[in-house]
Design an enzyme around this catalytic site. Structure first.
Site, short mmCIF file in Angstrom:
data_model
loop_
_atom_site.label_atom_id
_atom_site.label_comp_id
_atom_site.label_asym_id
_atom_site.label_seq_id
_atom_site.Cartn_x
_atom_site.Cartn_y
_atom_site.Cartn_z
N GLY A 2 -61.56 125.41 58.20
CA GLY A 2 -61.90 124.70 59.44
C GLY A 2 -62.36 123.29 59.16
O GLY A 2 -62.67 122.94 58.02
N GLU A 3 -62.38 122.52 60.20
CA GLU A 3 -62.82 121.14 60.08
C GLU A 3 -63.52 120.73 61.36
O GLU A 3 -63.10 121.12 62.44
CB GLU A 3 -61.60 120.24 59.85
CG GLU A 3 -61.98 118.82 59.58
CD GLU A 3 -60.88 118.05 58.88
OE1 GLU A 3 -59.78 118.60 58.70
OE2 GLU A 3 -61.14 116.90 58.51
N GLY A 4 -64.60 120.00 61.22
CA GLY A 4 -65.30 119.55 62.42
C GLY A 4 -65.69 118.10 62.27
O GLY A 4 -65.23 117.43 61.34
N SER A 5 -66.54 117.62 63.16
CA SER A 5 -66.89 116.20 63.10
C SER A 5 -67.86 115.90 61.97
O SER A 5 -67.99 114.75 61.57
CB SER A 5 -67.48 115.76 64.44
OG SER A 5 -68.61 116.53 64.73
N ASP B 266 -74.86 121.94 71.83
CA ASP B 266 -73.39 121.88 71.75
C ASP B 266 -72.79 123.26 71.99
O ASP B 266 -71.89 123.69 71.26
CB ASP B 266 -72.96 121.29 70.40
CG ASP B 266 -71.54 120.73 70.44
OD1 ASP B 266 -71.05 120.44 71.56
OD2 ASP B 266 -70.92 120.58 69.38
N VAL C 106 -65.03 123.24 56.52
CA VAL C 106 -65.56 124.57 56.24
C VAL C 106 -64.54 125.33 55.40
O VAL C 106 -63.35 125.32 55.69
CB VAL C 106 -65.86 125.34 57.55
CG1 VAL C 106 -66.37 126.75 57.25
CG2 VAL C 106 -66.89 124.59 58.40
P1 ATP Z 1 -68.02 119.91 65.33
O1 ATP Z 1 -69.07 118.92 65.04
O2 ATP Z 1 -66.68 119.29 65.62
O3 ATP Z 1 -68.45 120.90 66.34
P2 ATP Z 1 -68.68 120.84 62.71
O4 ATP Z 1 -68.37 119.73 61.76
O5 ATP Z 1 -70.09 121.00 63.11
O6 ATP Z 1 -67.78 120.74 63.99
P3 ATP Z 1 -68.34 123.67 62.58
O7 ATP Z 1 -68.12 123.75 64.05
O8 ATP Z 1 -69.62 124.25 62.08
O9 ATP Z 1 -68.17 122.17 62.05
O10 ATP Z 1 -67.15 124.37 61.82
C1 ATP Z 1 -65.80 123.98 62.01
C2 ATP Z 1 -64.92 125.22 62.15
O11 ATP Z 1 -65.00 126.01 60.95
C3 ATP Z 1 -65.34 126.16 63.27
O12 ATP Z 1 -64.76 125.82 64.51
C4 ATP Z 1 -64.83 127.52 62.77
O13 ATP Z 1 -63.47 127.68 63.08
C5 ATP Z 1 -64.97 127.40 61.26
N1 ATP Z 1 -66.24 128.04 60.82
C6 ATP Z 1 -67.46 127.46 60.80
N2 ATP Z 1 -68.41 128.31 60.34
C7 ATP Z 1 -67.76 129.48 60.06
C8 ATP Z 1 -68.19 130.76 59.56
N3 ATP Z 1 -69.47 131.00 59.26
N4 ATP Z 1 -67.26 131.72 59.42
C9 ATP Z 1 -65.96 131.47 59.73
N5 ATP Z 1 -65.49 130.30 60.21
C10 ATP Z 1 -66.38 129.29 60.38
MG MG Z 2 -68.41 122.77 65.81
#
Ligand code: ATP
Ligand code: MG
Length: 437
Positions: free
Chosen positions: A172-175, A284, A179
């Site tokens: 996964g990838e977020g802002s 969020d 992950v």
């Molecule tokens: P954003 O800021 O865009 O909301 P972020 O950088 O905070 O994203 P997360 O939302 O924590 O990142 O994680 C990105 C993605 O990784 C999630 O949408 C999910 O699909 C996957 N992911 C995160 N944590 C887990 C976990 N514990 N188990 C499985 N998948 C996960």
């Molecule tokens: Mg997120």
């Protein structure tokens, strides 16, 4: 492929040659066509991207109001442009904050659709700001080192995670970062590792949240954290791997019935009632922040944007959240408290019925303007949902935060009596993810 059993070494050697190459090999992919959405379901990702439709777009990113620009900076900038009506200030402020939270290319695209003077002015402001910030970064090495030291003093481990973890696969990838899924060498346990570059954060002090919130507030419906590391300039958070993925996949691909929706709401409200009682606001809440396990357990994740309130600081002010899910008081820049999570949960209820939040076909700033100025959103086809569900959503989507139901109050609502057991959520996952169930 044929492999005959054998009992002695010679026989085995002889037989090796008789193992044939695969013939008539078939890789079966279970793909169906959903006539409602006019899309293929179950395609491998590489095919999916080939068939991407013009309407497909990435999930909206959260807005995080940076430390800069301050209100004073924005005023100074706006005043330099001439007289600005009071009510336009919020729009400029929002637009500039959004520019600060997404990369410049995305910002330019965002502005193209705006085609407004507001967009152009914000962009020019952002340009100046970025140049100033770059200067700060060059001269801010000491500040970075101090921050890094502070973070290293609170992470749970100081050794190298590579000695304990292997087989990293990005999931996964977020802002804030990426992950990965990884395996613990000693135990074989699969974990999720969120990796965040300290230098690439909008507000790097928010990384403290990633370390402390899951650690200090363990709960059955909150993703469990195992360890945190500082790996060069990256913060690594090792946590429970929630293999069913985000609720977003379910809401966009499946039809949830009210007993499923009640089950998700009940679990989220239990976690929120606990967090709110401790003064923690998630900020969020949306389907992307809710993960599902393959046993149907519902877990809140992504605590990167939370805020803490206490008797001394009972309200927060900064513009944080994802546009379509933001509560009206956040957009109006009023001081706000934990009630903002309940509004976002109300929007998520609409997502669970309609597959997307209200105003999703509109650009984020336009949607925010509508949330700020219009009556609370409701289902497009309210007659299709039960009256209990309707009153439940209506208690969450109340514009005045003082009149909005709290998590505790919603937990008492009769709608939740019909919550299905966790195992029933499995049928939803099975509907589109053959591999996880
Ligand atoms: P954003 O800021 O865009 O909301 P972020 O950088 O905070 O994203 P997360 O939302 O924590 O990142 O994680 C990105 C993605 O990784 C999630 O949408 C999910 O699909 C996957 N992911 C995160 N944590 C887990 C976990 N514990 N188990 C499985 N998948 C996960
Ligand atoms: Mg997120």
């Amino acid at each position: 492929m044929l492999l005959r059993r054998c009992c002695c070494n010679n026989e085995r050697k002889r037989l090796k040659a008789s193992i044939s190459l695969p013939t008539d090999f078939q890789h079966t992919i279970h793909t169906t066509f959903d006539p409602d959405s006019q899309r293929f379901v179950g395609l491998p990702p590489q095919w999916q991207s080939l068939l991407a439709q013009p309407g497909d777009r990435p999930r909206p990113k959260p807005i995080v109001e940076g430390e800069e620009p301050s209100d004073a900076e924005v005023w100074t900038f706006l005043e330099s442009l001439g007289p600005i009506p009071d009510d336009e200030f919020v729009e400029y402020r929002t637009s500039i904050a959004q520019l600060g939270s997404i990369d410049l290319r995305a910002a330019q695209l965002e502005i193209q659709w705006q085609e407004s003077e507001l967009g152009l002015r914000s962009l020019s402001f952002y340009d100046t700001l970025t140049r100033n910030r770059l200067r700060n970064v060059e001269g801010g090495a000491d500040e970075f080192d101090t921050f890094r030291r502070q973070l290293s003093s609170i992470v749970s481990r100081n050794d190298d995670p590579h000695t304990r973890l292997e087989k990293f696969i990005k999931i996964g990838e977020g802002s804030t970062g990426i992950v990965c899924k990884a395996v613990e060498k000693m135990t074989g346990r699969v974990v999720a590792v969120k990796k965040m570059d300290l230098r690439k954060q909008q507000r790097r002090e928010l990384l403290f949240n990633e370390v402390v919130i899951m650690r200090d507030y363990p709960h059955a419906h909150i993703v469990q954290m195992y360890d945190t590391y500082l790996v060069e300039d990256e913060l690594w958070v090792v946590m429970e791997y929630v293999e069913g993925g985000a609720l977003t996949d379910v809401v966009t691909k499946m039809r949830m019935d009210e007993s499923h929706i009640a089950a998700v709401c009940k679990a989220c409200l239990k976690a929120l009632a606990y967090l709110h009682s401790q003064g923690v606001i998630h900020r969020d809440i949306k389907s992307d922040s809710i993960l599902l396990s393959t046993t149907g357990q519902v877990k809140i994740s992504d605590f990167g944007f939370c805020a803490q309130v206490c008797p001394e600081v009972p309200k927060r002010r900064s513009l944080v959240g994802t546009p379509y899910w933001m509560a009206p008081e956040v957009i109006s820049r009023l001081p706000y408290g934990p009630e903002v999570d309940i509004w976002s949960l109300g929007v998520m209820m609409i997502e669970m019925v309609e597959g997307e939040p209200p105003y999703f076909n509109e650009p984020p700033l336009q949607a925010m303007r509508r949330i700020r100025d219009m009556l609370p959103p409701m289902f497009k086809e309210a007659h299709k949902v039960s009256s209990k569900f309707l009153t439940f959503v209506e208690r969450a989507l109340v514009r005045d935060p003082l009149q909005r139901a709290s998590a505790f109050e919603l937990l008492q609502h009769p709608f939740l009596k019909q919550a299905a057991p966790p195992s029933s959520l499995l049928t939803l996952l099975k509907g589109y993810r053959h591999s996880v169930c």
